[in-house]
Design an enzyme around this catalytic site. Structure first.
Site, short mmCIF file in Angstrom:
data_model
loop_
_atom_site.label_atom_id
_atom_site.label_comp_id
_atom_site.label_asym_id
_atom_site.label_seq_id
_atom_site.Cartn_x
_atom_site.Cartn_y
_atom_site.Cartn_z
CB THR A 31 -1.03 -0.03 1.13
OG1 THR A 31 -0.39 -0.49 2.30
CG2 THR A 31 -2.15 -0.97 0.80
CB THR A 32 0.30 4.37 1.89
OG1 THR A 32 -1.03 3.89 2.01
CG2 THR A 32 0.29 5.84 1.59
#
Lengths: 278, 268
Positions: free
Chosen positions: A51-52
């Site tokens: 993810t981020t």
């Protein structure tokens, strides 16, 4: 020797190109991603997702940070995955999307840059590096349609500008240059919102480090697929700083002290620092 | 017109002779171990046409002879290392395996082609500690020599190796090792090459990621001024133990024959 691979016979062939990928595609295509047969059904949901990632420019360089979580649907499949990779002395990339495909892309890209540098005796220009990565992303489009999406983010110290540069991509390639900050992955909306308020121009690298850590915390706060700092296990985000001195991944102790300071402030004010209203 | 008969022995001898002469025509290149790794020194006024190069994280390459021939070898070595490192792991690329690839290629060309490659190369790998350092010297016919501590290729390699042994000390710091290499490369009474005439690189085991580092510009100037010859006549230190590769009972295969360049002409 029966096990002698075919590419060994072509080592001494002049391929007319300084690209590692071109050589491998010519003589050992099975090693490359994107040349494998199509899957009978999309598998994206069953494979862990990274993810981020956030990146911000700072005075004389750029800082990139990634959280440590990988998810498969609602399950956390990995709590200490690394998604920020050193690609050469002055650049790095982060990956969001299918973790395995992304790691493979980063590994290949690393070799690609180094191969060119060794053969030619010079590094690619920053734009050249960013374009090369766009080709990699574009070549993955077939796999992306089957759910193996990878969207990288690329950051580099540009010697000519004496500053940091950030490039984003979509599944079809790119690159899109982003100044002065950018974020990718599921928590990127929240991270970008956070950076919008926290970003200060020409900050020192250590202030930029605090910015990206705050942004990742805000992303983890609102996005279940983004992992916050794991205080009990002492698992911290990966933070890389690139300046004229080269790539430096911050050691865990250094990140721990910054994160602990940030957490202490958040104990009083859980939403973090506030920006002035006018 | 029928070709006159030449025995296979004669053909091989002629080929070897031809290659030896070509290699002896240039200047020597010195590869020597020092405290933190391996030092590679080549007199080379060109900034673009390198005789010394990086192959992989821990592996360096040095060559003498015909530029186009050793450049092909260098590029092949980089391809070999990068493909293997990508396919397996960066740790799985070794100088020994690379030396074997080179040896088989050089040997094949020596037997099959009309002309042997006029090159002599060194493949060096820096280890975790000095005991794991490896220096392989390869000659035009594909012979591999596992050198201990130092290797000299090309030019008047025997004379240079003798001078190097006089000054070389095991575990010498970088400045001292560079001094020894430069004294060896300078003919007695000759003038030392300046920074602009030198190509210098190190495989420094203390570096992160890639160990290979070119030394040039102010950094090299500084090192050279540290490595000033104090008293050229008297060796500062104990001569090193004689090594197995050079100066052994049998002459190395690159011993120059006949009329050769003395190293005072510009290098190839």
């Amino acid at each position: 020797m029966a096990s002698q691979q075919a590419w060994m016979n072509n080592l001494f062939t002049n391929t007319g190109s300084s690209s590692f990928t071109e050589f491998v595609r010519g003589y050992a295509p099975e090693m490359l991603p994107g040349t494998r047969e199509a899957l009978p059904a999309p598998v994206g949901d069953q494979i862990p997702h990274a993810t981020t990632i956030v990146a911000v420019t700072c005075a004389g360089g750029v800082v990139m940070a990634g959280d440590r979580r990988a998810t498969s649907g609602n399950m956390i499949s990995n709590r200490d995955i690394e998604k920020v990779f050193r690609t050469d002395e002055y650049s790095c990339m982060g990956i969001a999307g299918t973790a395995s495909t992304g790691i493979e892309m980063a590994r290949l890209y690393q070799v690609e840059l180094e191969h060119y540098e060794k053969l030619e005796g010079r590094s690619l220009s920053t734009e050249g590096k960013a374009n090369r990565l766009a080709t990699f992303v574009r070549n993955n489009l077939g796999a992306a349609m089957q759910g193996l999406v990878v969207v990288p983010i690329f950051a580099a110290y540009d010697e000519r500008l004496d500053g940091g540069r950030i490039f984003g991509y979509d599944v079809g390639g790119g690159p899109y240059e982003h100044q002065p900050y950018h974020s990718i992955g599921s928590g990127s909306i929240f991270a970008r919102g956070s950076l919008k308020k926290l970003y200060r121009e020409n900050s020192a690298p250590d202030e930029a480090v605090l910015m990206v850590l705050q942004a990742l915390y805000d992303a983890a706060d609102d996005d279940s697929a983004t992992g916050g700092p794991d205080v009990t296990r002492r698992i911290w985000p990966v933070v890389a700083v690139i300046t004229a001195d080269g790539y430096r991944r911050l050691p865990d102790e250094e990140i721990a002290s910054v994160v602990e300071g940030m957490l202490a402030a958040r104990m009083i004010d859980p939403d973090g620092p506030t920006a002035p209203l006018r | 017109m029928p070709f006159p008969y030449a025995s296979p022995e004669q053909i091989m001898r002629d080929r070897a002779e031809y290659a030896r002469k070509g290699i002896a025509r240039g200047r020597s290149v010195v590869v020597v171990q020092y405290a933190d790794g391996i030092l590679l020194v080549a007199p080379n006024p060109s900034k673009a046409l390198h005789k010394i190069s990086e192959i992989y994280d821990r592996i360096g390459f040095a060559a003498v002879g015909r530029y186009n021939e050793f450049e092909t070898l260098r590029q092949a070595g980089i391809r070999y290392a990068d493909v293997n490192g990508y396919n397996y792991n960066r740790k799985d690329v070794t100088a020994r395996a690379l030396a074997n690839v080179y040896a088989s290629q050089l040997g094949m060309i020596f037997t099959d082609s009309i002309k042997a490659l006029e090159v002599e190369i060194v493949v060096a790998e820096v280890g975790e500690g000095p005991e794991q350092d490896q220096i392989y010297r390869l000659t035009f016919d594909g012979s591999v020599f596992d050198e201990q501590g130092m290797a000299v290729i090309g030019g008047q390699s025997d004379a240079v190796a003798t001078r190097l042994k006089e000054r070389y000390r095991v575990g010498a710091p970088l400045g001292e090792a560079l001094d020894a290499a430069l004294s060896a490369l300078t003919e007695p009474g000759g003038e030392r090459p300046s920074a602009g005439q030198l190509e210098v690189a190190v495989l420094d085991r203390n570096r992160e990621h890639r160990k290979f580092l070119r030394l040039s510009g102010p950094r090299l100037e500084r090192l050279l001024s540290e490595a000033k010859p104090s008293t050229p006549e008297s060796p500062l230190t104990e001569p090193a133990e004689p090594t197995t590769g050079e100066g052994g009972p049998k002459p190395p295969p690159t011993a120059p024959d006949g009329d050769i360049d003395t190293g005072s002409e510009p290098p190839l």
